[in-house]
Motif scaffolding. Structure first.
Motif, PDB file in Angstrom:
ATOM      1  N   VAL A 233      -0.144   4.282  -5.313  1.00 11.67           N
ATOM      2  CA  VAL A 233       0.995   4.219  -4.398  1.00 11.67           C
ATOM      3  C   VAL A 233       1.265   5.597  -3.798  1.00 11.67           C
ATOM      4  O   VAL A 233       1.539   5.738  -2.593  1.00 11.67           O
ATOM      5  CB  VAL A 233       2.242   3.678  -5.121  1.00 11.67           C
TER       6      VAL A 233
ATOM      7  N   VAL B 126      -2.172   0.220   0.486  1.00  6.97           N
ATOM      8  CA  VAL B 126      -2.266   0.110  -0.965  1.00  6.97           C
ATOM      9  C   VAL B 126      -1.958  -1.322  -1.355  1.00  6.97           C
ATOM     10  O   VAL B 126      -1.091  -1.967  -0.757  1.00  6.97           O
ATOM     11  CB  VAL B 126      -1.293   1.079  -1.680  1.00  6.97           C
TER      12      VAL B 126
ATOM     13  N   GLU C  39       5.907  -1.426  -8.140  1.00 11.64           N
ATOM     14  CA  GLU C  39       5.356  -0.124  -7.769  1.00 11.64           C
ATOM     15  C   GLU C  39       5.567   0.187  -6.285  1.00 11.64           C
ATOM     16  O   GLU C  39       5.655   1.360  -5.901  1.00 11.64           O
ATOM     17  CB  GLU C  39       3.868  -0.079  -8.113  1.00 11.64           C
ATOM     18  N   THR C  40       5.652  -0.841  -5.454  1.00 14.30           N
ATOM     19  CA  THR C  40       5.800  -0.613  -4.015  1.00 14.30           C
ATOM     20  C   THR C  40       7.237  -0.789  -3.512  1.00 14.30           C
ATOM     21  O   THR C  40       7.632  -0.151  -2.540  1.00 14.30           O
ATOM     22  CB  THR C  40       4.894  -1.561  -3.215  1.00 14.30           C
TER      23      THR C  40
ATOM     24  N   LEU D  85       7.184   3.770   2.241  1.00 18.39           N
ATOM     25  CA  LEU D  85       6.147   2.769   2.487  1.00 18.39           C
ATOM     26  C   LEU D  85       6.757   1.611   3.270  1.00 18.39           C
ATOM     27  O   LEU D  85       7.975   1.414   3.271  1.00 18.39           O
ATOM     28  CB  LEU D  85       5.572   2.217   1.171  1.00 18.39           C
TER      29      LEU D  85
END
Length: 325
Positions: free
Chosen positions: A198, A209, A215-216, A225
């Motif tokens: 990430v 990714v 995680e995102t 992101l």
């Protein structure tokens, strides 16, 4: 392409016979009176770097297990080989209940990719989390939708770079599934865990990714992101306004999962103590709230059902990975 769908409900086949047989091995002779367990600290092995979805789930559960077991649980990150290093370390530890570990979906995948990882090497304690896959791009990326990303890959097959948590990981498999479903090819870029994958996307080192939602989602919320899609059957409340891949015309449903296991051959009393503590810890308000807030899905699947699920997942990935191999 037929969608590959994560299911947390187990099938009718059971791995219990395998782990029970393994428990008859000499290593199972390591024993202590269940009434005395635990009498010292317990180590919980996480096969990935700190900061990722697996690490969050393991550390959150460990805090609750400490309360139930009345001892300290030391989380130890042993990374490398898409999780194989930590999983092999766990399998080779004494089967005395003082080394347990986080078992990710890669536990059933790596053996079909040349790694010495076998689900039968573990006594399963329970499953506590399901992690939908996501695809995200840097905040300043020209790709506004999943369709934009796929169109770019169609124009230059194999040129669009997509970071993941390691060669052989579920997120690399999701990248391959995305390429197969759209009739194009992406270039996977493996890292040693979801967190650095990430970070690479945030820094613009890669075009995109694929990683777990926990995680995102934080980086998406912070504007670092842009998550383009969730590879799940339903949109996530953690990512308001982000569509599923299916809503974008890509028929892929995929994700990871995690549970707790120990070296095969635990004494019955020790295994029962761990299972009982797990059941309380995984259903606690604290664990449920933290995992839900991260975007992952908390579950509380007992050992026997987890064993059946692992058996069915092993068969599923044998077919998927053999087809690609």
């Amino acid at each position: 392409m037929r969608p590959t769908t994560l299911r947390t409900a187990g099938g009718v086949l059971a791995l219990a016979a395998l782990v029970t047989a393994a428990g008859c091995a000499d290593r199972g002779a390591v024993s202590e009176d269940a009434a005395d367990y635990p009498s010292k600290d317990i180590t919980l092995v996480v096969p990935y770097q700190a900061g990722g979805a697996s690490d969050l789930a393991a550390r959150t559960l460990a805090e609750q297990l400490e309360q139930e077991l009345g001892t300290s649980i030391i989380v130890e990150n042993r990374t490398g080989g898409a999780g194989s290093v930590g999983l092999q370390h766990l399998a080779s530890a004494p089967a005395d209940g003082y080394t347990i570990g986080y078992l990710p979906v890669e536990t059933v995948m790596l053996g079909f990719q040349g790694y010495e990882v076998d689900p039968a090497d573990y006594d399963l304690i329970g499953q506590m989390v399901s992690v939908p896959a996501t695809v995200a791009v840097p905040a300043d990326s020209p790709y506004e939708t999943l369709g934009d990303l796929v169109e770019a890959a169609e124009k230059e097959p194999g040129k669009i770079t997509v970071s993941n948590s390691g060669a052989g990981s579920i997120w690399e498999a999701t990248t391959a599934a995305l390429g197969e479903a759209t009739g194009t090819e992406f270039k996977p870029v493996p890292f040693d865990g979801g967190a650095p994958a990430v970070t690479a996307a945030i820094g613009g080192e890669v075009d995109a990714v694929i990683a777990g939602i926990s995680e995102t989602a934080p980086a998406h919320a912070d504007g670092q992101l842009r998550v383009l899609a969730v590879f799940d059957e339903q949109p996530s409340e953690s990512l308001p306004g982000v569509p599923t891949a299916a809503e974008e015309g890509v028929d892929v449903v995929m994700g990871g999962w995690g549970g707790i296991g120990a070296p095969a051959g635990l004494p019955d009393g020790v295994k029962q103590a761990l299972e009982e503590a797990f059941e309380v810890a995984a259903s606690s308000e604290e664990f449920t709230a933290i995992i839900t807030d991260s975007g992952s899905i908390p579950v509380n699947v007992p050992a026997d059902e987890f064993a059946s699920f692992v058996q069915s997942e092993t068969q599923r990935f044998e077919g998927l990975l053999s087809d690609r191999g």
